[in-house]
Design an enzyme around this catalytic site. Structure first.
Site, PDB file in Angstrom:
ATOM      1  N   LYS A  22       0.831  -1.214   0.000  1.00 37.10           N
ATOM      2  CA  LYS A  22       0.000   0.000   0.000  1.00 37.10           C
ATOM      3  C   LYS A  22       0.866   1.265   0.000  1.00 37.10           C
ATOM      4  O   LYS A  22       0.686   2.141  -0.837  1.00 37.10           O
ATOM      5  CB  LYS A  22      -0.915   0.001   1.231  1.00 37.10           C
ATOM      6  N   ASN A  23       1.801   1.340   0.940  1.00 37.00           N
ATOM      7  CA  ASN A  23       2.500   2.617   1.092  1.00 37.00           C
ATOM      8  C   ASN A  23       3.519   2.894  -0.008  1.00 37.00           C
ATOM      9  O   ASN A  23       3.983   4.022  -0.148  1.00 37.00           O
ATOM     10  CB  ASN A  23       3.110   2.731   2.492  1.00 37.00           C
ATOM     11  N   CYS A 117      -5.412   8.018   8.709  1.00 42.61           N
ATOM     12  CA  CYS A 117      -5.672   7.518  10.061  1.00 42.61           C
ATOM     13  C   CYS A 117      -5.368   8.600  11.096  1.00 42.61           C
ATOM     14  O   CYS A 117      -4.414   9.356  10.952  1.00 42.61           O
ATOM     15  CB  CYS A 117      -4.809   6.281  10.338  1.00 42.61           C
ATOM     16  N   ARG A 122      -0.749  15.219  12.801  1.00 47.73           N
ATOM     17  CA  ARG A 122       0.214  14.655  11.847  1.00 47.73           C
ATOM     18  C   ARG A 122       0.617  15.787  10.898  1.00 47.73           C
ATOM     19  O   ARG A 122       0.123  15.884   9.781  1.00 47.73           O
ATOM     20  CB  ARG A 122      -0.404  13.482  11.073  1.00 47.73           C
ATOM     21  N   ASP A 305       3.251   0.471  12.090  1.00 48.70           N
ATOM     22  CA  ASP A 305       2.031  -0.037  11.444  1.00 48.70           C
ATOM     23  C   ASP A 305       1.704  -1.477  11.845  1.00 48.70           C
ATOM     24  O   ASP A 305       0.658  -1.995  11.461  1.00 48.70           O
ATOM     25  CB  ASP A 305       2.148   0.064   9.914  1.00 48.70           C
ATOM     26  N   ARG A 397      -9.482   0.356   3.062  1.00 50.76           N
ATOM     27  CA  ARG A 397      -8.502   1.330   2.554  1.00 50.76           C
ATOM     28  C   ARG A 397      -7.141   0.680   2.331  1.00 50.76           C
ATOM     29  O   ARG A 397      -6.359   1.144   1.498  1.00 50.76           O
ATOM     30  CB  ARG A 397      -8.332   2.482   3.553  1.00 50.76           C
TER      31      ARG A 397
HETATM   32  N1  EPU Z   1       6.215  14.473  11.146  1.00 48.70           N
HETATM   33  C1  EPU Z   1       6.280  15.821  11.425  1.00 48.70           C
HETATM   34  N2  EPU Z   1       6.265  16.684  10.382  1.00 48.70           N
HETATM   35  C2  EPU Z   1       6.173  16.277   9.096  1.00 48.70           C
HETATM   36  C3  EPU Z   1       6.099  14.900   8.813  1.00 48.70           C
HETATM   37  C4  EPU Z   1       6.116  14.020   9.874  1.00 48.70           C
HETATM   38  O1  EPU Z   1       6.356  16.229  12.594  1.00 48.70           O
HETATM   39  O2  EPU Z   1       6.164  17.124   8.189  1.00 48.70           O
HETATM   40  C5  EPU Z   1       6.240  13.502  12.255  1.00 48.70           C
HETATM   41  C6  EPU Z   1       4.917  12.747  12.392  1.00 48.70           C
HETATM   42  O3  EPU Z   1       3.986  13.449  13.164  1.00 48.70           O
HETATM   43  C7  EPU Z   1       5.360  11.455  13.026  1.00 48.70           C
HETATM   44  C8  EPU Z   1       6.750  11.223  12.404  1.00 48.70           C
HETATM   45  O4  EPU Z   1       7.169  12.499  11.929  1.00 48.70           O
HETATM   46  O5  EPU Z   1       5.508  11.623  14.405  1.00 48.70           O
HETATM   47  C9  EPU Z   1       6.782  10.221  11.259  1.00 48.70           C
HETATM   48  O6  EPU Z   1       5.783  10.504  10.312  1.00 48.70           O
HETATM   49  P1  EPU Z   1       5.935  10.107   8.784  1.00 48.70           P
HETATM   50  O7  EPU Z   1       5.978  11.362   8.001  1.00 48.70           O
HETATM   51  O8  EPU Z   1       7.051   9.125   8.630  1.00 48.70           O
HETATM   52  O9  EPU Z   1       4.561   9.356   8.521  1.00 48.70           O
HETATM   53  P2  EPU Z   1       3.526   9.604   7.367  1.00 48.70           P
HETATM   54  O10 EPU Z   1       4.213   9.926   6.094  1.00 48.70           O
HETATM   55  O11 EPU Z   1       2.439  10.494   7.846  1.00 48.70           O
HETATM   56  C10 EPU Z   1       3.642   7.086   6.599  1.00 48.70           C
HETATM   57  C11 EPU Z   1       2.656   5.992   6.329  1.00 48.70           C
HETATM   58  C12 EPU Z   1       2.031   5.520   7.629  1.00 48.70           C
HETATM   59  C13 EPU Z   1       3.145   5.053   8.564  1.00 48.70           C
HETATM   60  C14 EPU Z   1       4.210   6.141   8.744  1.00 48.70           C
HETATM   61  C15 EPU Z   1       5.416   5.685   9.554  1.00 48.70           C
HETATM   62  C16 EPU Z   1       1.857   6.486   4.125  1.00 48.70           C
HETATM   63  C17 EPU Z   1       0.784   6.995   3.275  1.00 48.70           C
HETATM   64  N3  EPU Z   1       1.639   6.497   5.434  1.00 48.70           N
HETATM   65  O12 EPU Z   1       2.912   8.139   7.241  1.00 48.70           O
HETATM   66  O13 EPU Z   1       1.202   4.419   7.279  1.00 48.70           O
HETATM   67  O14 EPU Z   1       2.592   4.747   9.828  1.00 48.70           O
HETATM   68  O15 EPU Z   1       4.674   6.579   7.453  1.00 48.70           O
HETATM   69  O16 EPU Z   1       6.027   4.597   8.948  1.00 48.70           O
HETATM   70  O17 EPU Z   1       2.904   6.050   3.637  1.00 48.70           O
HETATM   71  C18 EPU Z   1      -0.515   2.838   7.654  1.00 48.70           C
HETATM   72  O18 EPU Z   1      -0.192   2.303   6.589  1.00 48.70           O
HETATM   73  O19 EPU Z   1      -1.326   2.302   8.470  1.00 48.70           O
HETATM   74  C19 EPU Z   1       0.068   4.136   7.997  1.00 48.70           C
HETATM   75  C20 EPU Z   1      -0.452   4.917   8.935  1.00 48.70           C
END
Ligand code: EPU
Length: 420
Positions: A22-23, A117, A122, A305, A397
């Site tokens: 998915k990701n 989610c 976030r 995850d 999803r």
């Molecule tokens: N963060 C910030 N600022 C930013 C970006 C991130 O403070 O601009 C913080 C977040 O709040 C968090 C940490 O950095 O504490 C890591 O967040 P990250 O950006 O890595 O996560 P994401 O891109 O929002 C993706 C996956 C998630 C997965 C996370 C961590 C996708 C679409 N989503 O989210 O997937 O949990 O990386 O590996 O790729 C899932 O598949 O169930 C899912 C939630």
């Protein structure tokens, strides 16, 4: 309004084929609209997030044709709009990747703040700081981010933490920046590497993906190409944990065992027998599980995850376990519903503690997000009696044919469809 009904306590046995990640898919699809050629993307998971992204791509003017259930042909040469509809953006998190793709190709994007989610705030500040470093302006108005640049110039960008989303988004935009961009403290997750490999297939020049320094030399345009998405490590881990909790014997196929190292190590520590080959892992469990400590971390650490699914398993271990959530501040929200099934988990800040030996018994529960839903299904599979799970749209999803795959492993699980 659908719900899932499980009659638990049946050991899972057999083989399950894992779908595309998915990701990775949700990054590769938005990246494809930055191409000037025809992209053929294979091994796409058949999940709602992919369907939503295809609708979004079409809304920009891309032609998308499914030539097989998991193969999409994308012709983005007709893209003539760079404003994403609010509803499409809010249905999912990965809509933020259109920022990087549209900014890169058209130097302009209007993308509403993403949904996805809910585990507390976030933010996407690292994404925007990256775009600004490349020469763009970012203005937030009426819930959307307007991003614009006359031209993009390569820059050195240091991420405060190795955010998956920020790394991929900045990498996509930087493909079109003049000169060289270096992303330091980059995320190393397999889907970061997969997105880089896809872009390179189209003619990008990205090196170092999978390490904490990614180097991108800008190009003026991307062509087309064929690409196969990697298998999903989180789907894989979900079936491994389900096998462990039911005392089953399951082989997960079409996977990359190396991506599962942190999960395999923990399941072995708990007493499961695990063997692996080139593209499969077999897990055997007799339901006697030892407790252990889990700390979520960026790749190659234990993935956040799989934290809810693993916490569910640890409730069944014969002793005290701790689960520390280091990535998201509020990713224990599912515990309330899990407790209704019999989990005993105490949360203190970023740590959850279980004394183990919990007896799950079926009742009605609601999934609050994607992996929370998976955790409830796993608890239901080993619960006594009937478990009824609502909020199934969260599961749709991100998991392809979830109940169907569990049924082939011998689970007594079905979906009840409700209209309206
Ligand atoms: N963060 C910030 N600022 C930013 C970006 C991130 O403070 O601009 C913080 C977040 O709040 C968090 C940490 O950095 O504490 C890591 O967040 P990250 O950006 O890595 O996560 P994401 O891109 O929002 C993706 C996956 C998630 C997965 C996370 C961590 C996708 C679409 N989503 O989210 O997937 O949990 O990386 O590996 O790729 C899932 O598949 O169930 C899912 C939630």
């Amino acid at each position: 309004m659908d719900y899932i009904v499980i009659n638990g306590q049946k050991p899972l046995n057999g083989t399950v084929n894992i779908s595309g990640a998915k990701n990775a898919a949700v990054a590769i699809l938005p990246a494809a609209i930055a191409s000037n050629g025809i992209c053929v993307i294979d091994n796409l998971p058949q999940i709602e997030d992919v369907t939503t992204l295809i609708t979004a791509m079409e809304s920009f003017g891309a032609q998308c044709t499914l030539t097989a259930p998991d193969t999409l042909v994308v012709d983005a040469r007709g893209v003539n709009s760079w404003t994403l509809d609010d509803k499409l953006a809010k249905n999912m998190r990965a809509s933020y990747y259109f920022m990087g793709a549209l900014l890169g190709k058209f130097k302009e994007a209007v993308v509403p703040l993403p949904g996805g989610c809910d585990f507390g705030s976030r933010p996407i500040d690292y994404h925007l700081k990256g775009f600004i470093a490349l020469g763009a302006t970012c203005v937030q108005e009426h819930g959307a981010v307007k991003i614009k640049a006359d031209k993009l110039r390569g820059a050195n960008i240091y991420l405060d933490c190795p955010s998956v989303g920020a790394t991929i988004n900045i990498m996509i935009a930087a493909v079109f920046a003049e000169g060289t961009t270096i992303i330091e403290n980059a995320a190393k997750e397999p889907h970061v590497v997969d997105t880089a490999n896809f872009l390179n297939k189209l003619g990008a020049k990205i090196g170092g993906a999978g390490t904490n320094t990614i180097r991108i030399t800008g190009v003026s345009a991307l062509g087309g190409g064929e690409y196969t998405v990697i298998p999903d490590p989180i789907e894989t881990g979900t079936y491994m944990i389900a096998a462990a909790i039911t005392g089953g014997d399951v082989t997960v196929e079409n996977i990359i065992p190396k991506h599962m190292d942190s999960v395999t190590a923990k399941l072995r520590e708990m007493g499961c027998a695990i063997t692996e080959g080139g593209d499969w892992i077999r897990i055997q469990s007799d339901s006697t599980l030892r407790p252990c400590e889990i700390k979520t971390a960026y790749y190659p650490g234990f993935p956040t995850d799989l934290q809810p699914q693993m916490a569910t398993l640890l409730c069944r271990a014969n002793g005290t376990s701790t689960i520390t959530e280091n990535i998201f501040e509020q990713r224990f929200r599912y515990i309330g519903e899990l407790k209704r099934l019999g989990a005993q988990l105490k949360v203190e800040g970023r740590m959850a503690v279980t004394e183990g030996d919990c007896e799950f018994t079926g009742t009605r529960v609601i999934a609050s997000d994607l992996r929370a839903g998976a955790a409830l299904v796993i608890a239901g599979l080993c619960a006594k009696g009937e478990t009824i799970i609502g909020g199934v749209h969260h599961l749709d999803r991100g998991y392809e044919k979830f109940e169907e795959k569990f049924r082939t492993l011998g689970a007594d699980i079905k979906r009840i469809q409700r209209d309206g």
